[in-house]
Design an enzyme around this catalytic site. Sequence first.
Site, mmCIF file in Angstrom:
data_model
loop_
_atom_site.group_PDB
_atom_site.id
_atom_site.type_symbol
_atom_site.label_atom_id
_atom_site.label_comp_id
_atom_site.label_asym_id
_atom_site.label_seq_id
_atom_site.Cartn_x
_atom_site.Cartn_y
_atom_site.Cartn_z
ATOM 1 N N ASN A 614 5.407 -3.673 -1.960
ATOM 2 C CA ASN A 614 5.393 -5.067 -2.206
ATOM 3 C C ASN A 614 4.413 -5.901 -2.452
ATOM 4 O O ASN A 614 3.583 -6.032 -1.750
ATOM 5 C CB ASN A 614 6.357 -5.710 -1.150
ATOM 6 C CG ASN A 614 6.758 -7.202 -1.366
ATOM 7 O OD1 ASN A 614 6.113 -7.869 -1.997
ATOM 8 N ND2 ASN A 614 7.867 -7.628 -0.669
ATOM 9 N N GLY A 685 -0.889 3.111 3.422
ATOM 10 C CA GLY A 685 -1.010 1.604 3.868
ATOM 11 C C GLY A 685 -2.280 1.198 3.200
ATOM 12 O O GLY A 685 -3.003 1.664 2.622
ATOM 13 N N GLU A 688 -5.758 -2.372 6.037
ATOM 14 C CA GLU A 688 -7.107 -2.182 6.531
ATOM 15 C C GLU A 688 -8.204 -2.030 5.378
ATOM 16 O O GLU A 688 -9.281 -2.270 5.695
ATOM 17 C CB GLU A 688 -7.241 -1.092 7.637
ATOM 18 C CG GLU A 688 -6.380 -1.559 8.874
ATOM 19 C CD GLU A 688 -6.618 -0.675 10.195
ATOM 20 O OE1 GLU A 688 -7.036 0.457 9.865
ATOM 21 O OE2 GLU A 688 -6.145 -1.069 11.076
#
Length: 728
Positions: A614, A685, A688
């Site tokens: 997204n 991911g 971070e």
Amino acid sequence: MEFNQPADQNIFDQATIIGKPHQRIEGRLKVTGRAPYAYERHDVVNNQLVGYPLGSTISKGRITSMDTTAARAAPGVVAVVTTLEMEPLPLGFYNVARLFGGNEVQHYHQAIAVVVAKTFEQARSAAALIKTSYEIEEGDYDLDAVFRLVQGSGKPTTDVGDVEAAFRNAAVVTDELYHTPSHSHAMMEPHASIVDWSDGDRLTVWTSNQMINWNRDSLATTFGIDKDKIRVESPYIGGGFGGKLWLRADEVLAAVGSRAARQPVKLALPRPMMINNTTHRSATVQRIRLAADTGGRLIGIWHEVASHTLPGGRGEDATAQTPFFYAGANRRIIHHLADMNLPEASDMRAPGEASGLMALEIAMDEMAEKLGMDPVRFRVLNDTQVNPSDPKMPFSERHFVECLERGAESFGWDGRNRSPGKKREGMWLIGHGMAGAYRGGPTLDSGARVRLKAGRLIVETDMTDIGTGSYTIIAQTAAETMGLPMEAIEVRLGNSAFPVASGSGGQFGAASSTAGVYAACLALQETIAKRLGLDNPRFEGGNVQTATRSVPLSDVAPDEELVAEDTITFGDFKKSMVLATFGAHFVEVGVHIGTGEVRVRRMLAVCDAGRILNPTTARSQVIGGMTMGIGAALSEELATDLGRGYFVNHDLAGYEVAVHADVPHQEVIFLDTTDASSTPLKAKGVGELGICGVAAAIANAAYNATGIRVRDYPITLDRMIDRLPAVG
């Protein structure tokens, strides 16, 4: 569902919902104040009392006595429990700091008592009446002193090639010392819990925690309760950044207080106890030596780091990226983990890489300058498609060079200031800097349950949302897989009654949890196909379809609920490669020629993190990391009292995070890449990656603006002012 080989082409490659921007589905609840956070959940249990903690006022020693007479007699007080009344509680998952029990003090603001009263004011007032006597012991608090003692000793974690020969034979060598300070997570929501231990040995906890299953396991260990008798709920978390990964004193004290009072107790840690009682990012001292040949290729990397921890902890391994990031045949990496009597050091956003890149990416710029090379070209030259510490191990996907080149073009790097201290606008010296970014891309097994009734789908998983957009990307995954609109999906998170998911942390949450939801949806598809007697149907437009038949999902089970559950597990094939994310940060700063004040003017991040699930929520994560990078570069520092062993600036007035006025124009570019070895969604991911390298890019830009090289963070006025050019 087992994920034992890279994903083939699948539904997500022609995605209509995944990969598209979508506003957070819980956003309206949050901005209107209707999303109940842990301390605000007044309706979950009746007759709630309020707990208030008391923290130690010494950093090391023993408690010799505690007088609670006045506190117990204070108005509204229902119970007082001191640490001397019980043996030390067992430590749960990854906890090393004593949470409660016994007379030993390991660090400042260690929890030593809890007061339970009818109101917050009564509990706080009574806690101040407890008189505590100590036997103080001398502690270790000076990391620089430790580094001076251990430097050059210890067994390397990585030792490849002939490092000494590489440095002897190098054409160009750099060798510098860098310091990063301790950092606080400084999330808005405090560590807070409501605990009901009034029903025998059954424990119910409403808390703010990133990892539901880890938390439940730790509670079971700490209190000696069967895990099945513990329920943990954490549907909304007001920021965590790693500070809410583990069981902390708020839950423990609320549980102890509830057991004593025989009523539910809610408790939030005051801000000073959040900073000195809970975890933080350790300071580091880093010596980085680089060796290069005349053509600019690295032939030697020597990275030695010290960080601190309580005995048994992990500190901050600032060498985490160094085995993997840049090419070079010879490297030596050493991490000295020093036992010190400061509060527990543990995970904070991008633990290891955030601090390591604050130093390594300055060192890379310093080497580029010695070589007379463009910092971008120097990094491109030293790219690698294999693990340089183990050349037989490739990266699954690595597009670092594309990040660098795309960023340089978009930022206008060719038009940068090329001579440090030479570009000026009025009273401001203008500088440009950049840095590379690296962060691993792990995944954890993750489960979910889906419920279909009358064309609507409910997704249940104990995954958490710490402001990252978990609710939304999980809904998008389910909608895409089942061929339903987003409006037909309801997502329920953060409850130990739901299947165990990865949780939020380590940059593994988004990739892992969405893969788990996908697995559960496939299980539901199989159930539906069997029910309808269809072979390999498609799920599109709210229908179950084959070439000859189409059945609306709303007609599959109109009067009953179909339920399916599954967990995705990740196979060993990943061990043969390195999965990681990459980025490049570009920054423009202004440095005031009279004061040394550094102001960030514009920022650009280019990210390579597989399929972006997204873009709206992912961008939010990256700019959040960039903002934390501004704070790390320019203002954030937990100031340590080296005599008493505690963090002096333990509130949000003294610990200075970046605020709106500090944040300039921020641009984020996501490369259009996928990583089939990561998950079925080919995503990694990104939460971070956004902080990695940012502080160094700002430091490099400040040097470019002034010609002053600062290697000790944060870059405050006092580190600039006596070396600034004359005002003229």
